[in-house]
Write an enzyme that holds these catalytic residues in place. Structure first.
Site, PDB file in Angstrom:
ATOM      1  CB  ALA A  83      49.314 -25.696  35.903  1.00 47.74           C
ATOM      2  NE  ARG A  92      55.122 -25.059  28.927  1.00 49.11           N
ATOM      3  CZ  ARG A  92      55.656 -24.218  29.794  1.00 49.11           C
ATOM      4  NH1 ARG A  92      55.749 -22.907  29.506  1.00 49.11           N
ATOM      5  NH2 ARG A  92      56.113 -24.622  30.966  1.00 49.11           N
ATOM      6  CG  ASP A 152      51.324 -29.242  35.909  1.00 47.33           C
ATOM      7  OD1 ASP A 152      52.350 -28.567  35.725  1.00 47.33           O
ATOM      8  OD2 ASP A 152      50.452 -29.432  35.032  1.00 47.33           O
TER       9      ASP A 152
HETATM   10  O1  MRU Z   1      54.267 -29.881  30.455  1.00 44.61           O
HETATM   11  P1  MRU Z   1      54.265 -28.427  30.849  1.00 44.61           P
HETATM   12  O2  MRU Z   1      55.257 -27.618  30.094  1.00 44.61           O
HETATM   13  O3  MRU Z   1      52.879 -27.843  30.834  1.00 44.61           O
HETATM   14  O4  MRU Z   1      54.734 -28.471  32.372  1.00 44.61           O
HETATM   15  C1  MRU Z   1      54.809 -27.267  33.091  1.00 44.61           C
HETATM   16  C2  MRU Z   1      55.281 -27.449  34.496  1.00 44.61           C
HETATM   17  O5  MRU Z   1      55.576 -28.543  34.931  1.00 44.61           O
HETATM   18  C3  MRU Z   1      55.290 -26.232  35.349  1.00 44.61           C
HETATM   19  O6  MRU Z   1      56.274 -26.344  36.344  1.00 44.61           O
HETATM   20  C4  MRU Z   1      53.929 -26.061  36.050  1.00 44.61           C
HETATM   21  O7  MRU Z   1      52.871 -26.193  35.171  1.00 44.61           O
HETATM   22  C5  MRU Z   1      53.861 -24.742  36.722  1.00 44.61           C
HETATM   23  S1  MRU Z   1      53.787 -23.401  35.595  1.00 44.61           S
HETATM   24  C6  MRU Z   1      53.791 -21.996  36.533  1.00 44.61           C
END
Ligand code: MRU
Length: 341
Positions: free
Chosen positions: A46, A44, A233
């Site tokens: 992005a 997980r 994201d």
């Molecule tokens: O649901 P997730 O854990 O994938 O959410 C991750 C986030 O919201 C992060 O802040 C985002 O992807 C940036 S990661 C560098």
């Protein structure tokens, strides 16, 4: 703890759903496995999703039997569709998939395409580290010595398969002797802050405290926070930013308390097709994530619930974006990212 390991043709994904209790890797054999790993959050964040998706597409391509290039590309589109149907908000997923498609088109035969796709996935993975380091270096400019930084969700190595974005900047500030301390939100409902950011901060030896998401205003009001840095994201051309649910609330609170609010993200997270946050699809996840806690019901049976994974922080609440090319004010995005049809 590397979230993604590709060695001797074998792809391993760290199962982040089991952290911090257990460090275990899942072997990924094809794109269907990778789609499942992305969907259930084993991988997980992005940028890590983008790199994982690229490997998943390369593995899916390897299984295509078609000797004819047009038929190969048609089947590859099916592979890409399966991978991109997993998490609609993560821009890096779609960016990596488009790059993989383009890579396949540029070679003359399925045999060559299969090799090229593996190399391209490795490149996407490798580039992330360099982008993260550049972001982190620019982040040093906004983190004063002795700062107390509030961060949300997890944006470290686990989230990017590189060095990290918001957490990368914090780690680098610590390495540069800036005596930073961190308040990390637990990040309901899936506790990426408590489970993952606390793990990364502890490993880096950075002083920090974990707080409930709802405690952020309390500490801002008491002058215990100097600035907020989160990841993203997906970022629209006007600067509206989709990030983990609760980010918007933190930005409003930061605004009320006169604190700078930064988003650290690579340019691959900016969406040239989204004019504003209204064009960003927000992922809605299974409401069991709200009504159960660790498999145990935390609400009466059949409680209606809502579970958006992300929210949109309007550009006006964002001080600046920390990118690999330096700081960008929301109004400057169009100078760097050109709108696509
Ligand atoms: O649901 P997730 O854990 O994938 O959410 C991750 C986030 O919201 C992060 O802040 C985002 O992807 C940036 S990661 C560098």
């Amino acid at each position: 703890m590397d979230p993604l390991i590709f060695e001797n043709g074998t792809l391993m994904v760290l199962d982040q759903t089991r952290l911090p209790a257990e460090v275990s890797y899942i072997e990924i054999h094809n794109h269907t496995h990778m789609a499942e790993a992305i969907r259930n959050l084993s991988i997980r964040g992005a940028p890590a999703i983008g790199a994982g998706a690229a490997y998943g597409i390369a593995l899916g391509a390897k299984m295509i039997k078609e000797p004819d290039m047009a038929a190969f590309l048609e089947e590859l589109d099916g592979v890409i569709k399966a991978i991109t149907a997993t998490r609609p908000t993560a821009q890096n997923l779609f960016r990596a998939a488009a790059r993989m498609r383009q890579c396949a088109e540029q070679v003359g035969s399925p045999v060559l395409a299969k090799e090229a796709l593996i190399s391209e996935a490795k490149r996407i993975h490798r580039e992330q580290y360099d982008q993260d380091m550049a972001i982190s270096l620019h982040g040093l400019d906004v983190i004063p010595a002795g700062a107390a930084v509030l961060t949300h969700c997890n944006t470290g190595s686990l989230a990017t398969a590189g060095y990290g974005t918001a957490l990368g900047a914090i780690k680098l500030a610590h390495r540069h002797g800036k005596a930073v301390r961190v308040l990390a939100t637990e990040t309901r409902p899936l506790l990426q802050g408590a489970r993952l950011t606390a793990l990364e901060l502890g490993e880096a030896g950075i002083p920090f405290e974990l707080i409930a998401d709802s405690a952020a205003g309390h500490y801002m009001a008491r002058g215990k926070i100097s600035l907020v840095i989160t990841g993203a994201d997906r970022i629209a051309l006007n600067g509206d930013t989709a990030n983990k649910i609760g980010t918007y609330t933190l930005a409003v609170l930061a605004g009320v308390h006169g604190l700078p609010f930064y988003i650290a993200a690579p340019l691959t997270t900016f969406d040239p097709a989204a004019a504003t946050g209204n064009n960003i699809v927000i992922e809605e996840r299974n409401t069991d994530e709200i009504t159960f806690f660790n498999g145990v019901p935390s609400a009466p049976p059949n409680t209606p619930a809502l579970n958006p994974a992300f929210d949109i922080t309007p550009a006006r609440l964002i001080t600046a974006f920390i990118t690999e090319q330096g700081l960008l004010r929301p109004g400057e995005i169009c100078r760097i990212i050109t709108r696509s049809a």
